[in-house]
Write a protein that holds these residues in place. Structure first.
Motif, PDB file in Angstrom:
ATOM      1  N   ASP A   1       0.889  -1.267  -0.042  1.00 35.35           N
ATOM      2  CA  ASP A   1       0.119  -0.047   0.007  1.00 35.35           C
ATOM      3  C   ASP A   1       0.749   1.176   0.070  1.00 35.35           C
ATOM      4  OD1 ASP A   1      -2.469  -1.357   0.035  1.00 35.35           O
ATOM      5  OD2 ASP A   1      -2.254  -1.570   2.341  1.00 35.35           O
ATOM      6  N   THR A   2       0.373   2.417  -0.664  1.00 27.63           N
ATOM      7  CA  THR A   2       1.109   3.434  -0.980  1.00 27.63           C
ATOM      8  C   THR A   2       2.340   3.297  -1.812  1.00 27.63           C
ATOM      9  OG1 THR A   2       2.652   3.850   0.869  1.00 27.63           O
ATOM     10  CG2 THR A   2       0.383   4.428   1.383  1.00 27.63           C
ATOM     11  N   GLY A   3       2.704   2.223  -2.131  1.00 27.62           N
ATOM     12  CA  GLY A   3       3.901   1.875  -3.201  1.00 27.62           C
ATOM     13  C   GLY A   3       3.938   2.436  -4.271  1.00 27.62           C
ATOM     14  N   GLY A   4       2.966   3.336  -4.986  1.00 29.08           N
ATOM     15  CA  GLY A   4       2.849   3.962  -6.040  1.00 29.08           C
ATOM     16  C   GLY A   4       2.353   3.800  -7.261  1.00 29.08           C
ATOM     17  N   LYS A   5       1.574   2.576  -7.238  1.00 28.72           N
ATOM     18  CA  LYS A   5       1.093   1.955  -8.413  1.00 28.72           C
ATOM     19  C   LYS A   5       0.189   2.769  -9.260  1.00 28.72           C
ATOM     20  CE  LYS A   5      -1.148  -1.252  -6.375  1.00 28.72           C
ATOM     21  NZ  LYS A   5      -0.858  -0.850  -5.233  1.00 28.72           N
ATOM     22  N   ASP A   6      -0.607   3.656  -8.783  1.00 23.59           N
ATOM     23  CA  ASP A   6      -1.299   4.669  -9.465  1.00 23.59           C
ATOM     24  C   ASP A   6      -0.523   5.768 -10.188  1.00 23.59           C
ATOM     25  OD1 ASP A   6      -3.763   3.474  -8.854  1.00 23.59           O
ATOM     26  OD2 ASP A   6      -3.879   4.611  -6.844  1.00 23.59           O
ATOM     27  N   GLY A   7       0.461   6.361  -9.260  1.00 28.05           N
ATOM     28  CA  GLY A   7       1.104   7.235  -9.797  1.00 28.05           C
ATOM     29  C   GLY A   7       2.166   6.762 -11.083  1.00 28.05           C
ATOM     30  N   ALA A   8       2.759   5.479 -10.644  1.00 21.34           N
ATOM     31  CA  ALA A   8       3.478   4.946 -11.652  1.00 21.34           C
ATOM     32  C   ALA A   8       2.850   4.851 -12.977  1.00 21.34           C
ATOM     33  CB  ALA A   8       4.058   3.651 -11.136  1.00 21.34           C
ATOM     34  N   ILE A   9       1.576   4.114 -13.184  1.00 20.49           N
ATOM     35  CA  ILE A   9       0.881   4.201 -14.241  1.00 20.49           C
ATOM     36  C   ILE A   9       0.584   5.563 -14.888  1.00 20.49           C
ATOM     37  CG2 ILE A   9      -1.573   3.364 -15.143  1.00 20.49           C
ATOM     38  CD1 ILE A   9      -1.682   1.301 -12.915  1.00 20.49           C
ATOM     39  N   GLU A  10       0.379   6.329 -14.147  1.00 15.95           N
ATOM     40  CA  GLU A  10      -0.171   7.749 -14.809  1.00 15.95           C
ATOM     41  C   GLU A  10       1.257   8.368 -15.430  1.00 15.95           C
ATOM     42  OE1 GLU A  10      -1.947  10.399 -11.979  1.00 15.95           O
ATOM     43  OE2 GLU A  10      -2.249  12.070 -13.860  1.00 15.95           O
ATOM     44  N   ASN A  11       2.254   8.196 -14.711  1.00  9.80           N
ATOM     45  CA  ASN A  11       3.520   8.659 -15.289  1.00  9.80           C
ATOM     46  C   ASN A  11       3.991   7.904 -16.555  1.00  9.80           C
ATOM     47  OD1 ASN A  11       4.975  11.114 -13.981  1.00  9.80           O
ATOM     48  ND2 ASN A  11       4.140  10.206 -12.264  1.00  9.80           N
ATOM     49  N   LEU A  12       3.821   6.639 -16.473  1.00 11.25           N
ATOM     50  CA  LEU A  12       4.234   5.998 -17.605  1.00 11.25           C
ATOM     51  C   LEU A  12       3.780   6.152 -19.093  1.00 11.25           C
ATOM     52  CD1 LEU A  12       6.141   3.434 -18.412  1.00 11.25           C
ATOM     53  CD2 LEU A  12       4.341   1.945 -17.984  1.00 11.25           C
ATOM     54  N   LEU A  13       2.186   6.039 -18.688  1.00 12.81           N
ATOM     55  CA  LEU A  13       1.343   6.031 -19.776  1.00 12.81           C
ATOM     56  C   LEU A  13       0.403   7.403 -20.398  1.00 12.81           C
ATOM     57  CD1 LEU A  13      -0.225   2.531 -19.360  1.00 12.81           C
ATOM     58  CD2 LEU A  13       1.463   3.226 -20.995  1.00 12.81           C
ATOM     59  N   THR A  14       0.724   8.430 -19.514  1.00 13.00           N
ATOM     60  CA  THR A  14       0.368   9.851 -19.819  1.00 13.00           C
ATOM     61  C   THR A  14       0.978  10.282 -21.015  1.00 13.00           C
ATOM     62  OG1 THR A  14      -0.770  10.127 -17.574  1.00 13.00           O
ATOM     63  CG2 THR A  14      -0.292  12.096 -19.110  1.00 13.00           C
ATOM     64  N   GLY A  15       0.369  10.359 -22.071  1.00 14.75           N
ATOM     65  CA  GLY A  15       1.053  10.904 -23.129  1.00 14.75           C
ATOM     66  C   GLY A  15       0.869   9.917 -24.398  1.00 14.75           C
ATOM     67  N   VAL A  16       0.348   8.659 -24.004  1.00 13.94           N
ATOM     68  CA  VAL A  16       0.396   7.641 -24.860  1.00 13.94           C
ATOM     69  C   VAL A  16      -1.096   7.587 -25.222  1.00 13.94           C
ATOM     70  CG1 VAL A  16       0.125   5.142 -25.068  1.00 13.94           C
ATOM     71  CG2 VAL A  16       2.086   5.895 -24.154  1.00 13.94           C
ATOM     72  N   ASN A  17      -1.477   7.385 -26.488  1.00 11.39           N
ATOM     73  CA  ASN A  17      -3.035   7.365 -26.832  1.00 11.39           C
ATOM     74  C   ASN A  17      -3.971   6.199 -26.095  1.00 11.39           C
ATOM     75  OD1 ASN A  17      -5.336   7.168 -28.436  1.00 11.39           O
ATOM     76  ND2 ASN A  17      -4.373   7.199 -30.355  1.00 11.39           N
ATOM     77  N   PRO A  18      -4.869   6.969 -25.466  1.00 11.43           N
ATOM     78  CA  PRO A  18      -5.437   6.122 -24.502  1.00 11.43           C
ATOM     79  C   PRO A  18      -6.411   4.966 -25.216  1.00 11.43           C
ATOM     80  CG  PRO A  18      -6.310   8.249 -24.327  1.00 11.43           C
ATOM     81  CD  PRO A  18      -5.228   8.159 -25.382  1.00 11.43           C
ATOM     82  N   ALA A  19      -6.368   5.141 -26.538  1.00  5.56           N
ATOM     83  CA  ALA A  19      -6.958   3.995 -27.321  1.00  5.56           C
ATOM     84  C   ALA A  19      -6.302   2.976 -27.369  1.00  5.56           C
ATOM     85  CB  ALA A  19      -7.747   4.589 -28.823  1.00  5.56           C
ATOM     86  N   GLY A  20      -5.006   2.727 -27.409  1.00  6.85           N
ATOM     87  CA  GLY A  20      -4.387   1.741 -27.450  1.00  6.85           C
ATOM     88  C   GLY A  20      -3.943   0.894 -25.968  1.00  6.85           C
ATOM     89  N   VAL A  21      -4.580   1.489 -25.054  1.00  3.24           N
ATOM     90  CA  VAL A  21      -4.200   1.038 -23.708  1.00  3.24           C
ATOM     91  C   VAL A  21      -5.445   0.788 -22.809  1.00  3.24           C
ATOM     92  CG1 VAL A  21      -3.193   1.998 -21.236  1.00  3.24           C
ATOM     93  CG2 VAL A  21      -2.288   3.091 -23.475  1.00  3.24           C
ATOM     94  N   GLN A  22      -5.269  -0.449 -22.209  1.00  7.48           N
ATOM     95  CA  GLN A  22      -6.304  -1.051 -21.395  1.00  7.48           C
ATOM     96  C   GLN A  22      -5.556  -1.005 -19.781  1.00  7.48           C
ATOM     97  OE1 GLN A  22      -6.699  -4.559 -24.291  1.00  7.48           O
ATOM     98  NE2 GLN A  22      -8.213  -4.637 -22.648  1.00  7.48           N
ATOM     99  N   VAL A  23      -6.263  -0.139 -19.052  1.00  4.99           N
ATOM    100  CA  VAL A  23      -5.771  -0.686 -17.712  1.00  4.99           C
ATOM    101  C   VAL A  23      -6.990  -1.268 -16.545  1.00  4.99           C
ATOM    102  CG1 VAL A  23      -4.916   0.534 -15.547  1.00  4.99           C
ATOM    103  CG2 VAL A  23      -4.726   1.567 -17.716  1.00  4.99           C
ATOM    104  N   ALA A  24      -6.471  -2.447 -16.139  1.00  6.78           N
ATOM    105  CA  ALA A  24      -7.660  -3.265 -15.285  1.00  6.78           C
ATOM    106  C   ALA A  24      -6.898  -3.028 -13.763  1.00  6.78           C
ATOM    107  CB  ALA A  24      -7.350  -4.629 -15.950  1.00  6.78           C
ATOM    108  N   THR A  25      -8.022  -2.771 -13.054  1.00  4.04           N
ATOM    109  CA  THR A  25      -7.592  -2.601 -11.692  1.00  4.04           C
ATOM    110  C   THR A  25      -8.393  -3.898 -10.740  1.00  4.04           C
ATOM    111  OG1 THR A  25      -7.616  -0.390 -11.622  1.00  4.04           O
ATOM    112  CG2 THR A  25      -7.879  -1.297  -9.578  1.00  4.04           C
ATOM    113  N   PHE A  26      -7.464  -4.526 -10.176  1.00  5.56           N
ATOM    114  CA  PHE A  26      -8.195  -5.948  -9.741  1.00  5.56           C
ATOM    115  C   PHE A  26      -8.243  -5.647  -7.993  1.00  5.56           C
ATOM    116  CE2 PHE A  26      -5.971  -7.800 -13.301  1.00  5.56           C
ATOM    117  CZ  PHE A  26      -7.287  -8.204 -13.947  1.00  5.56           C
TER     118      PHE A  26
END
Lengths: 276, 276
Positions: free
Chosen positions: A75-100
């Motif tokens: 918990d608080t390890g930074g998963k949400d922030g890491a995803i945002e930083n990695l993929l913001t700027g990539v066309n969202p039509a080619g990305v699927q994020v699944a949260t379990f």
């Protein structure tokens, strides 16, 4: 994973004797010598983002293979922030994020990989798992919901499942965002101190925090048993968010470069097409 | 839709006497007087992107409502580019893009809204439909696969379905990207002339182009019958890509501002939490 790994603080888990305690969550080498000495970081991140965006478009055009990025952390390890930083700027039509999250009653009527399989990325797409099937050998094990034999069987099931995906053209990269117990305390406290962040705090996280050592052990075992050349685990030192983001970007871009996606050849002669 | 619409070249379809031919695909007012006079555009787009990113985070935190953006256009109308420009910069974890192609044999075993319903956005998410249930009153009608009575019934079905979504907290915005027949010819030719774009060309698009007038009529009828206050259609003049993108961003941001998402209140006292 391609043999030419980019130089990052990340540790590629290769051996059954891998020890999580040997990885320093504060490590930032070779990116910088001191955490505040990061003048080269911003331009490099920008360059990686630009390249990731290009490679994603080619992967989409090729429409033959896909990339799956699995993210796990305390918990608080930074998963949400890491995803945002990695993929913001990539066309969202080619990305699927699944949260379990905790499985639903419907999902519990099936084997533990059923809900996971349904969310694997389509051809041409980048898929991201925010938590994953690994929860079924982590939280379940820490709280004694499965026994040692079941846990071993699940390692096997996971390896076979990931092999199926890689055989079908999915490159699988797995990241464990590694923070220290002190860093978690600071991040939890920040969520309490800042009213705008209060909603991110879950009192239940404090209960899980008490099992810190058990979780570290469960992670170490899962990483030892489920890291392979085709579906490697990377431990990302994650106390410093910028180093975490840069390391992940480097590894993801290198993996896509190795895939070298190409636009499909057309089966018509462009010169023969007449537009009226 | 909130009564305060931002000033854009877009036309909000309000009346059963709406005429598509009255909308000029080249329109750029009030953004600029001439297509090359767009000095104010870039900073405004940047500002809208920043605000969209903030609003998306609040929508996600609130976890109560969602936004669905439906995109339709003639071939080469710019759906892919519009999605990329609108949402690049938004956290991909809060976005779901669904692309609808010709239905599969499994999908054809159900009513025409079955596969659509399965892709509606979750609470807290922004969903985008690249093509949609409207294809079932467009291509099917142009090619005589449904008769006039079925088409009317489907308008009804669509209105009821969208009402169900809005009642459940989903704000629905529908955009028709309106290009001219000449503009389509130029864009198709560009795909033939540039080898890197060849793969985007589909010889079948030329066959569909021959039905241009029938499609315009089918669009006009669908827009007349299926635009409501809660699920409005906007016709976006789309010959100029920058004006198209700016218009869509203005409307989407205004809709989210009107939703005014708020982070949830916490049910614990932050001061009472002790981290050990």
């Amino acid at each position: 994973m391609n043999s030419k790994l980019p130089k990052t603080p990340a540790v590629y888990v290769k051996s059954k004797s891998f020890r999580l305690a040997d990885v320093d969550p504060d490590d930032i080498t070779p990116f910088a010598n001191r955490p505040d000495d990061k003048s080269d970081v911003a331009p490099r991140l920008l360059e990686l983002r630009r390249r990731l965006s290009e490679l994603q478009e080619l992967l989409y055009a090729e429409h033959r293979r896909s990339l799956l990025i699995v993210l796990q952390a305390m918990d608080t390890g930074g998963k949400d922030g890491a995803i945002e930083n990695l993929l913001t700027g990539v066309n969202p039509a080619g990305v699927q994020v699944a949260t379990f999250k905790a499985p639903t009653s419907e999902e519990l009527k099936h084997d533990f990989l059923w809900r996971i399989h349904a969310q694997t990325p389509k051809r041409g797409h980048i898929g991201v798992f925010n938590r994953s099937h690994y929860e079924d050998v982590l939280i379940t094990r820490v709280h004694g919901l499965i026994d040692a034999k079941t846990c071993q069987e699940r390692y096997d099931d996971i390896n076979h499942f990931e092999q199926l995906l890689t055989r079908n053209g999915t490159v699988v990269l797995k990241f464990f965002l590694h923070i220290s117990k002190d860093e978690q305390a600071q991040r939890l406290q920040a969520r309490l101190d800042d009213p705008a962040k209060n909603w991110k705090f879950d009192p239940n996280d404090l209960k899980e925090r008490a099992y810190w050592d058990d979780y570290q052990q469960a992670y170490e075992d899962a990483l030892r048993h489920c890291s392979s050349k085709d579906a490697p685990w990377f431990v990302i030192p994650a106390n410093h968010k910028w180093a975490r983001d840069l390391a992940m970007s480097e590894i993801v871009v290198a993996a896509l470069e190795a895939m070298n996606p190409q636009p499909p050849k057309v089966d018509f002669d462009p010169k023969q097409q007449v537009i009226v």
